[in-house]
Design a protein around this motif. Structure first.
Motif, PDB file in Angstrom:
ATOM      1  N   GLY A  87      -1.980  21.790  -0.839  1.00  0.00           N
ATOM      2  CA  GLY A  87      -0.611  22.264  -0.633  1.00  0.00           C
ATOM      3  C   GLY A  87       0.407  21.468  -1.414  1.00  0.00           C
ATOM      4  N   GLY A  88      -0.054  20.673  -2.385  1.00  0.00           N
ATOM      5  CA  GLY A  88       0.820  19.760  -3.101  1.00  0.00           C
ATOM      6  C   GLY A  88       2.020  20.390  -3.767  1.00  0.00           C
ATOM      7  N   TRP A 125       0.827  -1.206   0.000  1.00  0.00           N
ATOM      8  CA  TRP A 125       0.000   0.000   0.000  1.00  0.00           C
ATOM      9  C   TRP A 125       0.859   1.252   0.000  1.00  0.00           C
ATOM     10  N   ALA A 126       0.209   2.376  -0.297  1.00  0.00           N
ATOM     11  CA  ALA A 126       0.877   3.678  -0.314  1.00  0.00           C
ATOM     12  C   ALA A 126      -0.037   4.719   0.320  1.00  0.00           C
ATOM     13  N   TYR A 127       0.561   5.863   0.653  1.00  0.00           N
ATOM     14  CA  TYR A 127      -0.194   6.973   1.236  1.00  0.00           C
ATOM     15  C   TYR A 127      -0.231   8.119   0.239  1.00  0.00           C
ATOM     16  N   VAL A 128      -1.353   8.826   0.185  1.00  0.00           N
ATOM     17  CA  VAL A 128      -1.548   9.932  -0.761  1.00  0.00           C
ATOM     18  C   VAL A 128      -1.992  11.170   0.016  1.00  0.00           C
ATOM     19  N   GLY A 129      -1.292  12.291  -0.183  1.00  0.00           N
ATOM     20  CA  GLY A 129      -1.643  13.510   0.540  1.00  0.00           C
ATOM     21  C   GLY A 129      -1.260  14.759  -0.212  1.00  0.00           C
ATOM     22  N   ASP A 130      -1.305  15.898   0.500  1.00  0.00           N
ATOM     23  CA  ASP A 130      -1.029  17.177  -0.177  1.00  0.00           C
ATOM     24  C   ASP A 130      -0.102  18.088   0.610  1.00  0.00           C
ATOM     25  N   THR A 131       0.429  17.631   1.748  1.00  0.00           N
ATOM     26  CA  THR A 131       1.248  18.526   2.569  1.00  0.00           C
ATOM     27  C   THR A 131       2.566  17.873   2.972  1.00  0.00           C
ATOM     28  N   ARG A 132       3.463  18.710   3.470  1.00  0.00           N
ATOM     29  CA  ARG A 132       4.727  18.193   3.997  1.00  0.00           C
ATOM     30  C   ARG A 132       4.479  17.295   5.201  1.00  0.00           C
ATOM     31  N   VAL A 133       3.435  17.600   5.970  1.00  0.00           N
ATOM     32  CA  VAL A 133       3.079  16.735   7.105  1.00  0.00           C
ATOM     33  C   VAL A 133       2.740  15.330   6.617  1.00  0.00           C
ATOM     34  N   ASP A 134       1.970  15.243   5.547  1.00  0.00           N
ATOM     35  CA  ASP A 134       1.634  13.943   4.969  1.00  0.00           C
ATOM     36  C   ASP A 134       2.894  13.210   4.500  1.00  0.00           C
ATOM     37  N   HIS A 135       3.769  13.942   3.829  1.00  0.00           N
ATOM     38  CA  HIS A 135       5.018  13.360   3.339  1.00  0.00           C
ATOM     39  C   HIS A 135       5.871  12.859   4.501  1.00  0.00           C
ATOM     40  N   GLN A 136       6.008  13.673   5.539  1.00  0.00           N
ATOM     41  CA  GLN A 136       6.793  13.290   6.714  1.00  0.00           C
ATOM     42  C   GLN A 136       6.211  12.046   7.388  1.00  0.00           C
ATOM     43  N   THR A 137       4.887  11.979   7.427  1.00  0.00           N
ATOM     44  CA  THR A 137       4.214  10.835   8.042  1.00  0.00           C
ATOM     45  C   THR A 137       4.533   9.557   7.288  1.00  0.00           C
ATOM     46  N   LEU A 149       1.230  13.388  -8.734  1.00  0.00           N
ATOM     47  CA  LEU A 149       0.065  12.970  -9.508  1.00  0.00           C
ATOM     48  C   LEU A 149      -0.521  14.147 -10.279  1.00  0.00           C
ATOM     49  N   ARG A 150      -1.126  13.859 -11.408  1.00  0.00           N
ATOM     50  CA  ARG A 150      -1.930  14.861 -12.118  1.00  0.00           C
ATOM     51  C   ARG A 150      -3.376  14.757 -11.649  1.00  0.00           C
ATOM     52  N   ARG A 151      -3.796  13.521 -11.406  1.00  0.00           N
ATOM     53  CA  ARG A 151      -5.117  13.224 -10.851  1.00  0.00           C
ATOM     54  C   ARG A 151      -5.026  11.850 -10.186  1.00  0.00           C
ATOM     55  N   LEU A 152      -6.015  11.492  -9.394  1.00  0.00           N
ATOM     56  CA  LEU A 152      -5.951  10.253  -8.633  1.00  0.00           C
ATOM     57  C   LEU A 152      -5.933   9.014  -9.525  1.00  0.00           C
ATOM     58  N   ALA A 153      -6.512   9.098 -10.702  1.00  0.00           N
ATOM     59  CA  ALA A 153      -6.523   7.949 -11.619  1.00  0.00           C
ATOM     60  C   ALA A 153      -5.121   7.527 -12.022  1.00  0.00           C
ATOM     61  N   ASP A 154      -4.127   8.433 -11.907  1.00  0.00           N
ATOM     62  CA  ASP A 154      -2.745   8.076 -12.193  1.00  0.00           C
ATOM     63  C   ASP A 154      -2.276   6.911 -11.335  1.00  0.00           C
ATOM     64  N   GLY A 188       3.880  22.645  -2.790  1.00  0.00           N
ATOM     65  CA  GLY A 188       4.938  22.976  -1.835  1.00  0.00           C
ATOM     66  C   GLY A 188       5.678  21.776  -1.277  1.00  0.00           C
ATOM     67  N   VAL A 189       5.322  20.577  -1.708  1.00  0.00           N
ATOM     68  CA  VAL A 189       5.968  19.363  -1.207  1.00  0.00           C
ATOM     69  C   VAL A 189       7.164  19.009  -2.083  1.00  0.00           C
ATOM     70  N   ASP A 190       8.327  18.837  -1.465  1.00  0.00           N
ATOM     71  CA  ASP A 190       9.556  18.499  -2.182  1.00  0.00           C
ATOM     72  C   ASP A 190       9.615  16.986  -2.368  1.00  0.00           C
ATOM     73  N   ILE A 191       9.367  16.533  -3.587  1.00  0.00           N
ATOM     74  CA  ILE A 191       9.295  15.103  -3.858  1.00  0.00           C
ATOM     75  C   ILE A 191       9.678  14.837  -5.302  1.00  0.00           C
ATOM     76  N   ALA A 192      10.119  13.620  -5.599  1.00  0.00           N
ATOM     77  CA  ALA A 192      10.520  13.260  -6.955  1.00  0.00           C
ATOM     78  C   ALA A 192       9.335  13.363  -7.910  1.00  0.00           C
ATOM     79  N   PRO A 193       9.599  13.752  -9.169  1.00  0.00           N
ATOM     80  CA  PRO A 193       8.514  13.930 -10.147  1.00  0.00           C
ATOM     81  C   PRO A 193       7.619  12.705 -10.314  1.00  0.00           C
ATOM     82  N   GLU A 194       8.191  11.512 -10.213  1.00  0.00           N
ATOM     83  CA  GLU A 194       7.391  10.306 -10.411  1.00  0.00           C
ATOM     84  C   GLU A 194       6.399  10.051  -9.275  1.00  0.00           C
ATOM     85  N   HIS A 195       6.530  10.819  -8.203  1.00  0.00           N
ATOM     86  CA  HIS A 195       5.586  10.691  -7.089  1.00  0.00           C
ATOM     87  C   HIS A 195       4.572  11.840  -7.067  1.00  0.00           C
TER      88      HIS A 195
END
Length: 215
Positions: free
Chosen positions: A194-195, A167-179, A206-211, A197-204
């Motif tokens: 807040g997506g 499984w994976a986690y999906v969010g929009d903030t640095r708090v979500d990423h840190q979690t 999303l354009r939309r949830l269907a991705d 503003g999150v520092d993450i690799a491009p492959e992580h």
């Protein structure tokens, strides 16, 4: 086809734009202390760490004096107002409703890990017609410590009997990423909320949830 058999989502800023309803309820609590009325766009910048922290962060930003009693009064007023109508002005982000349905139809199991109050979370899901899509939804006060404590996210996974790596986690903030990082699970960020503003690799990103069907 997705490599994940289950996905856990943040709620506010990830699936729904709830800032107008949150700001409306906050203003009820703020008025009890004679504090200024808040604009929805301003309040939105502080959403993500739960309502009590939300109140304190705003007060600190506005340089308003407070103590435990005034914060509690504002929190109680906020919660009463929010429980009365938690989703009257709340809207889905683009394609979220249909993409969640597509994910579920593909066999992917869904859960929610949110810093929103647990009872309010259940009411919001009911009001938006989402309750049947999610197996488990745990709010901040349903666990000993909420996000960014990884125990919150892992409690959802445990309730769903998920195996690590499935499984994976999906969010929009640095708090979500840190979690997610603290829990040792993959994380994907949405482009709204807040997506950006999150520092993450491009492959992580999303354009939309269907991705997620192709991740």
């Amino acid at each position: 086809m997705s490599a994940f058999s289950a996905l856990i989502f943040d709620l506010d800023g990830t699936l729904i734009d709830s800032a107008p309803d949150i700001a409306k309820a906050l203003n009820v609590g703020f008025k009890l202390n004679g504090w200024p009325e808040l604009d929805s766009a301003y309040a939105e910048k502080f959403i993500g760490n739960g309502p009590r922290r939300l109140i304190i962060d705003i007060l600190d930003d506005l340089a308003i004096d407070y103590d435990e009693a005034t914060v509690q009064r504002a929190f109680d007023g906020y919660l009463r107002a929010y429980m009365a109508d938690p989703a009257g002005q709340t809207r889905f982000f683009s394609y979220v409703r249909e993409d969640l349905a597509a994910l579920r139809a593909s066999g992917i199991r869904l859960g929610i890990c949110t810093n929103k109050n647990h009872e309010v979370t259940q009411k919001v899901l009911d009001q938006l017609g989402l309750s049947t899509l999610f197996e488990v939804a745990l709010g901040a006060d349903a666990v000993p410590a909420c996000k960014p404590d990884p125990g919150h996210l892992l409690a959802v996974a445990k309730s769903m009997a998920l195996e690590r790596g499935s499984w994976a986690y999906v969010g929009d903030t640095r708090v979500d990423h840190q979690t997610a990082q603290a829990a040792g699970v993959p994380f994907f960020v949405v482009p709204w909320g807040g997506g950006a503003g999150v520092d993450i690799a491009p492959e992580h990103r999303l354009r939309r949830l269907a991705d997620l069907l192709e991740k």
